[in-house]
Design an enzyme around this catalytic site. Structure first.
Site: not given
Ligand code: AMP
Length: 410
Positions: A7, A95, A184, A212-213, A216, A245, A388
């Protein structure tokens, strides 16, 4: 068989070497700050089942070519390497962010495919150029290995026109390709397949909302296994509230900012992409930190979380209506997999729609796949970790095994 996943970003290369027999990463890492005085490399290797050893290096990496050479050197390190010869890498999966309307599926990369990715640069000026650089350096370093492009937009190409068209002059779609594409896609597709297998049903018979949270954030409405709508738009700015964003806003706000505050187009672009979302409301973009402040009753953190979850809930309602029948909701990515509080708020008050979260199951959900709905809930609510890279590797394998060189170009 081993497949290398790349990536490539503007100043970084994220990678994973995946053993396709074990469906497991043998090594993974990130080369960052390429082109700066001191680049940063973090590299992890598998040392026992699901147990990784992490190594960190600082050294100048002038360009992506040297970055990939460094990755290969780490993979082949005589003491801590995971391969002895680069010929062990059977294929490279890339990717690629924007496939426009050209790609509904992954493809083996040829000159024609590279031209098509170039033609989509105006749609993703920050992403497609570094993706292409990653392809070119990988082609020069692994001339023997087939290279496959897996597009973030491809899964959403089944969205019907009524959902992808903006109510703008039609010419803008026909001539300038202005429409919803969605992103995504690899993650939504991966968790949808996992949901089907854990519900013991064929994906073709399932209606899902995948959420997907991560940094992004996006949602997809999936009907009989096919995506029929998604929250990100022509760019990844539309839809849900994200770390920095804004997601959906009144399209007239930029005019107001220009007219009354004298902001330039570039200022507004930066504001909406880098200074809005959670960060805009409460000053912090990392959800873990926002949640810590929330626990301490911080007023702005509380509002940020309310706005964040309310937007998701509205989309659940909208997609429920678009699907007509809903089998399952899936939460994934950093926030979706880890925050019971956010999952709880998003599902609160949706019992009339057959969506009933089980508070205890939600709060005690462990890492891995979990069912968090009550036994009465008509709709299953699942937490499914996304992967992914594994999905890109599987798609890469499928393409090279089918030997379809230009399938998918339209
Ligand atoms: P990602 O882009 O999938 O790596 O997700 C990143 C987001 O997940 C960031 O906002 C992190 O703060 C959140 N995150 C990671 N671990 C946790 C957790 N244990 N509780 C709440 N949010 C989390």
């Amino acid at each position: 068989m081993k497949i290398l996943i790349i990536n490539s970003g503007s100043s970084s290369i994220k990678y994973q070497l995946i053993d396709m027999k074990k469906n497991e990463a043998l090594a993974s890492g990130l080369v960052e700050r390429i082109g700066e005085k001191q680049s940063h490399i973090s590299h992890k290797i598998l040392i026992a089942e699901k147990s990784y050893q992490k190594m960190v290096y600082q050294e100048p990496i002038p360009d992506h070519y040297q970055g990939l050479r460094k990755i290969v050197a780490l993979l082949m390190n005589p003491e801590k390497g995971v391969i002895t010869n680069k010929a062990e890498i059977s294929a490279v999966g890339h990717r690629v962010v924007h496939g426009g309307e050209n790609f509904q599926s992954p493809v083996i990369i040829t000159e024609q495919i590279k031209d098509a990715i170039k033609a989509n640069i105006p749609l993703a000026p920050l992403h497609n150029p570094p993706n292409l650089i990653g392809i070119e350096v990988a082609q020069s370093i692994f001339p023997q290995a087939p290279q496959v492009a897996v597009f973030d937009t491809a899964f959403h190409q089944t969205i019907p026109k009524k959902a992808f068209l903006y109510a703008l002059p039609y010419k803008l779609y026909k001539d300038e390709r202005v429409r919803r594409y969605g992103f995504h896609g690899t993650s939504h597709a991966y968790v949808a397949e996992k949901a089907a297998s854990c519900l013991g049903q064929s994906l073709k018979t399932l209606n899902l909302i995948t959420i997907h949270l991560g940094n992004g954030a996006s949602m997809a409405a999936i009907k009989n296994g096919q995506c029929i709508d998604t929250s990100m738009g022509m760019t990844p700015l539309e839809g849900l509230v994200m770390g920095t964003r804004s997601g959906d806003i009144d399209p007239a706000i930029p005019f107001y900012l220009a007219d009354y505050l004298g902001m330039s187009l570039q200022d507004i672009n930066t504001l909406l992409n880098k200074e809005s979302g959670l960060k805009g409301i409460c000053g912090i973009n990392d959800m873990r930190e926002v949640l810590k402040k929330y626990e301490k009753n911080d007023h702005l953190a509380k509002i940020a979380i309310e706005v964040y979850c309310y937007r998701i809930k509205k989309y659940i309602g909208a997609y429920w209506a678009a699907l007509g029948h809903l089998d399952a909701i899936v939460f994934t990515a950093g926030i979706g997999e880890n925050s019971h509080l956010i999952r709880g708020f998003c599902c609160e008050g949706l019992e009339e729609l057959g969506i009933e979260i089980d508070k205890v199951k939600n709060q005690t959900a462990q890492k891995g796949i979990c069912h968090i709905n009550t036994s009465k809930s008509k709709v299953s609510i699942l937490v499914i970790p996304t992967n992914e890279e594994l999905r890109i590797a599987r798609e890469t394998l499928k393409v090279i095994q089918s030997g379809s060189f230009e399938e998918g170009v339209h």
